[in-house]
Motif scaffolding. Structure first.
Motif, PDB file in Angstrom:
ATOM      1  N   ASP A 207      31.827  50.712  39.246  1.00 53.76           N
ATOM      2  CA  ASP A 207      30.260  50.905  40.183  1.00 53.76           C
ATOM      3  C   ASP A 207      29.805  52.183  39.779  1.00 53.76           C
ATOM      4  O   ASP A 207      30.208  53.284  39.884  1.00 53.76           O
ATOM      5  CB  ASP A 207      31.815  51.284  41.053  1.00 53.76           C
ATOM      6  CG  ASP A 207      30.876  51.601  42.352  1.00 53.76           C
ATOM      7  OD1 ASP A 207      29.775  51.983  42.529  1.00 53.76           O
ATOM      8  OD2 ASP A 207      31.716  51.347  43.351  1.00 53.76           O
ATOM      9  N   LEU A 212      32.600  54.795  39.050  1.00 52.39           N
ATOM     10  CA  LEU A 212      33.941  54.463  39.234  1.00 52.39           C
ATOM     11  C   LEU A 212      33.915  53.056  38.317  1.00 52.39           C
ATOM     12  O   LEU A 212      33.645  52.516  37.913  1.00 52.39           O
ATOM     13  CB  LEU A 212      34.475  54.222  39.986  1.00 52.39           C
ATOM     14  CG  LEU A 212      34.431  55.277  41.122  1.00 52.39           C
ATOM     15  CD1 LEU A 212      34.695  54.558  43.130  1.00 52.39           C
ATOM     16  CD2 LEU A 212      35.589  56.283  41.089  1.00 52.39           C
ATOM     17  N   PHE A 214      37.192  49.861  37.338  1.00 49.63           N
ATOM     18  CA  PHE A 214      38.420  49.492  37.820  1.00 49.63           C
ATOM     19  C   PHE A 214      38.887  48.869  36.357  1.00 49.63           C
ATOM     20  O   PHE A 214      37.940  47.990  35.728  1.00 49.63           O
ATOM     21  CB  PHE A 214      37.955  48.565  38.680  1.00 49.63           C
ATOM     22  CG  PHE A 214      37.557  49.092  40.203  1.00 49.63           C
ATOM     23  CD1 PHE A 214      38.077  50.089  41.214  1.00 49.63           C
ATOM     24  CD2 PHE A 214      36.450  50.031  40.271  1.00 49.63           C
ATOM     25  CE1 PHE A 214      38.329  50.052  41.721  1.00 49.63           C
ATOM     26  CE2 PHE A 214      35.891  49.898  41.521  1.00 49.63           C
ATOM     27  CZ  PHE A 214      37.114  50.787  42.461  1.00 49.63           C
ATOM     28  N   LYS A 225      42.523  52.178  39.326  1.00 52.09           N
ATOM     29  CA  LYS A 225      40.887  52.677  39.684  1.00 52.09           C
ATOM     30  C   LYS A 225      40.800  54.346  39.127  1.00 52.09           C
ATOM     31  O   LYS A 225      41.363  54.789  38.869  1.00 52.09           O
ATOM     32  CB  LYS A 225      40.372  52.889  41.193  1.00 52.09           C
ATOM     33  CG  LYS A 225      38.603  53.826  41.367  1.00 52.09           C
ATOM     34  CD  LYS A 225      39.069  53.085  43.227  1.00 52.09           C
ATOM     35  CE  LYS A 225      39.921  54.699  43.937  1.00 52.09           C
ATOM     36  NZ  LYS A 225      39.671  54.711  45.142  1.00 52.09           N
ATOM     37  N   VAL A 236      45.012  51.220  42.422  1.00 53.10           N
ATOM     38  CA  VAL A 236      44.249  50.355  43.345  1.00 53.10           C
ATOM     39  C   VAL A 236      45.827  49.494  44.352  1.00 53.10           C
ATOM     40  O   VAL A 236      46.144  49.820  45.729  1.00 53.10           O
ATOM     41  CB  VAL A 236      43.373  49.430  43.294  1.00 53.10           C
ATOM     42  CG1 VAL A 236      42.946  48.150  44.601  1.00 53.10           C
ATOM     43  CG2 VAL A 236      42.207  50.307  42.509  1.00 53.10           C
ATOM     44  N   GLN A 254      32.287  47.786  48.924  1.00 48.46           N
ATOM     45  CA  GLN A 254      33.395  49.007  48.594  1.00 48.46           C
ATOM     46  C   GLN A 254      35.397  48.089  48.455  1.00 48.46           C
ATOM     47  O   GLN A 254      35.968  48.034  48.572  1.00 48.46           O
ATOM     48  CB  GLN A 254      34.191  50.378  48.818  1.00 48.46           C
ATOM     49  CG  GLN A 254      32.509  51.230  48.455  1.00 48.46           C
ATOM     50  CD  GLN A 254      33.219  52.713  48.539  1.00 48.46           C
ATOM     51  OE1 GLN A 254      34.481  52.655  48.974  1.00 48.46           O
ATOM     52  NE2 GLN A 254      32.391  53.523  48.869  1.00 48.46           N
ATOM     53  N   ILE A 256      37.035  45.232  46.099  1.00 43.70           N
ATOM     54  CA  ILE A 256      37.219  44.529  44.432  1.00 43.70           C
ATOM     55  C   ILE A 256      38.177  43.565  44.808  1.00 43.70           C
ATOM     56  O   ILE A 256      38.779  43.374  45.744  1.00 43.70           O
ATOM     57  CB  ILE A 256      38.712  45.617  44.106  1.00 43.70           C
ATOM     58  CG1 ILE A 256      39.404  45.424  42.257  1.00 43.70           C
ATOM     59  CG2 ILE A 256      39.951  45.999  44.128  1.00 43.70           C
ATOM     60  CD1 ILE A 256      39.459  46.118  41.585  1.00 43.70           C
ATOM     61  N   TYR A 272      38.428  49.355  48.195  1.00 43.83           N
ATOM     62  CA  TYR A 272      38.495  50.412  47.064  1.00 43.83           C
ATOM     63  C   TYR A 272      40.484  50.837  46.568  1.00 43.83           C
ATOM     64  O   TYR A 272      40.828  51.192  45.819  1.00 43.83           O
ATOM     65  CB  TYR A 272      38.040  50.992  46.566  1.00 43.83           C
ATOM     66  CG  TYR A 272      36.906  51.165  46.473  1.00 43.83           C
ATOM     67  CD1 TYR A 272      36.100  49.301  46.238  1.00 43.83           C
ATOM     68  CD2 TYR A 272      35.282  51.138  45.779  1.00 43.83           C
ATOM     69  CE1 TYR A 272      35.385  49.265  45.139  1.00 43.83           C
ATOM     70  CE2 TYR A 272      33.971  51.492  45.485  1.00 43.83           C
ATOM     71  CZ  TYR A 272      33.955  49.684  44.643  1.00 43.83           C
ATOM     72  OH  TYR A 272      33.089  49.256  44.122  1.00 43.83           O
TER      73      TYR A 272
END
Length: 382
Positions: A207, A212, A214, A225, A236, A254, A256, A272
């Motif tokens: 991101d 960020l 992931f 994360k 997460v 936000q 995933i 997230y």
């Protein structure tokens, strides 16, 4: 040697034999094999064309002669007496005295180039992670030509993504159990996170806006994360996961999304922070290796190596549609831009491009890789 009949629309170049990604021996891909170019008449004008094909541009491109970067005596010499003006966009547009495959050279005369690398002017590209050849490549989207991004230590790269703000490549290495980053030219290599010995970080996405990373870990059955510098590591989710693999993000909301190819394959999503977890689909799947969120259409695109399908669906799992199927394929990575879908295919040893409706299958670059896994697109301006 005998002359060769060549489809000049399927000619690619690459650089080999040097640790730097922007210089090396020039190899040309023709009719399913790689060969070299003789350095007769080879000067900076020809170097400009090769560097342009590789996406580096023509500025200060330098020709190198006499097999300075080494050679491979087992491959063919494809070209001799190449004569370019320097304005061509492809080596096939240059004149040559003889036909393809005709020459009076030996490999001591193999030609090379030294291209100028400017990260701010690099052309649109796709990054690909090759776990078999153990390389990361930057492939020019216009020509399909490519160069490796050199790394001091790389074993089994799988997940990959690119940060255009810092010109940084982020990737997971399953063999070394690492999350790593590097500059686009292979410098400033960093280990961001060392994982335990059972970790299998198959999927990775960044991101850029919120800085960020992931990643999925099918060895430890967790979605993780962390910050882009490797700090702030949090799970997460780490419950009811079997074999998580692909991860993709809706950054604006936000959210995933991830795939799970375990005993009961499924596609899931959560916020997230792991809240509001939902299963989107849990039928008609086998090995859902690739998943990407398309912000231009608010859709999810999925590729499955077990069903040999590429599908599209709404972000709630509804309106699921088959858009492409190839019984012989083994799909792994997938990415999209505003017009096309790009998919890595182990069977074809390369990347294919499709229209958003699944039509117009076209190879991107030569089918000469090992096992391409994750892929990541970059377009100037977004």
């Amino acid at each position: 040697p005998s002359p060769i009949v060549v489809d000049e629309s399927h000619i690619f170049v690459r650089l080999v034999g040097r640790g730097d990604h922007n210089e090396g021996l020039v190899e040309v891909y023709i009719n399913g094999e790689w060969g070299t170019i003789c350095d007769d008449m080879w000067d900076d004008r020809e170097a400009k064309v090769v560097c342009e094909m590789l996406g580096f541009g023509k500025t200060n491109a330098k020709a190198v002669s006499r097999a300075y970067y080494g050679t491979d005596n087992s491959i063919i010499i494809f070209l001799d007496d190449v004569n370019c003006t320097g304005e061509e966009s492809h080596i096939a547009q240059c004149t040559k005295i003889g036909d393809w495959g005709l020459h009076n050279c030996d490999h001591r005369e193999d030609a090379g180039v030294n291209c100028t690398f400017d990260v701010t002017t690099i052309r649109d590209f796709v990054l690909v992670a090759d776990s078999y050849i153990q390389e990361i490549y930057r492939m020019d989207l216009e020509t399909g030509s490519y160069s490796a991004i050199p790394q001091y230590s790389v074993n089994t790269p799988i997940g990959i993504d690119y940060d255009p703000l810092t010109h940084t490549v982020f990737y997971s290495d399953v063999g070394l159990h690492l999350i790593k980053s590097t500059d686009l030219d292979g410098n400033n290599e960093k280990i961001l996170k060392r994982l335990n010995s059972v970790a299998i970080p198959d999927g990775l996405v960044i991101d850029v806006q919120n800085r960020l990373i992931f990643y999925s870990d099918t060895g430890n059955d967790v979605i993780v994360k962390m910050n882009m510098d490797g700090t702030g590591v949090v799970n997460v989710t780490n419950t009811n996961l079997d074999e998580p693999r692909a991860v993709t993000l809706d950054v604006a909301n936000q959210v995933i999304y991830w795939t799970d190819w375990g005993a009961h394959p499924k596609i899931e999503k959560s916020n997230y922070d792991g809240s509001n977890r939902q299963t989107l689909i849990d039928s008609g799947l086998k090995f859902p290796n690739g998943l990407v969120y398309d912000g231009t259409t608010n859709k999810l695109y999925l590729c499955d190596a077990g069903t040999n399908k590429i599908e599209v669906m709404d972000t709630n799992g509804q309106n699921r549609q088959l858009i492409f199927q190839d019984a012989g394929a083994h799909f792994f990575g997938i990415d999209v831009d505003s017009q096309y879908i790009y998919v890595s295919d182990w069977t074809k040893d390369g990347v294919i491009r499709l229209n958003k409706d699944g039509s117009g299958e076209t190879p991107v670059g030569p089918p000469s890789f090992g096992k391409l896994n994750g892929i990541s697109l970059y377009h100037q301006g977004g």
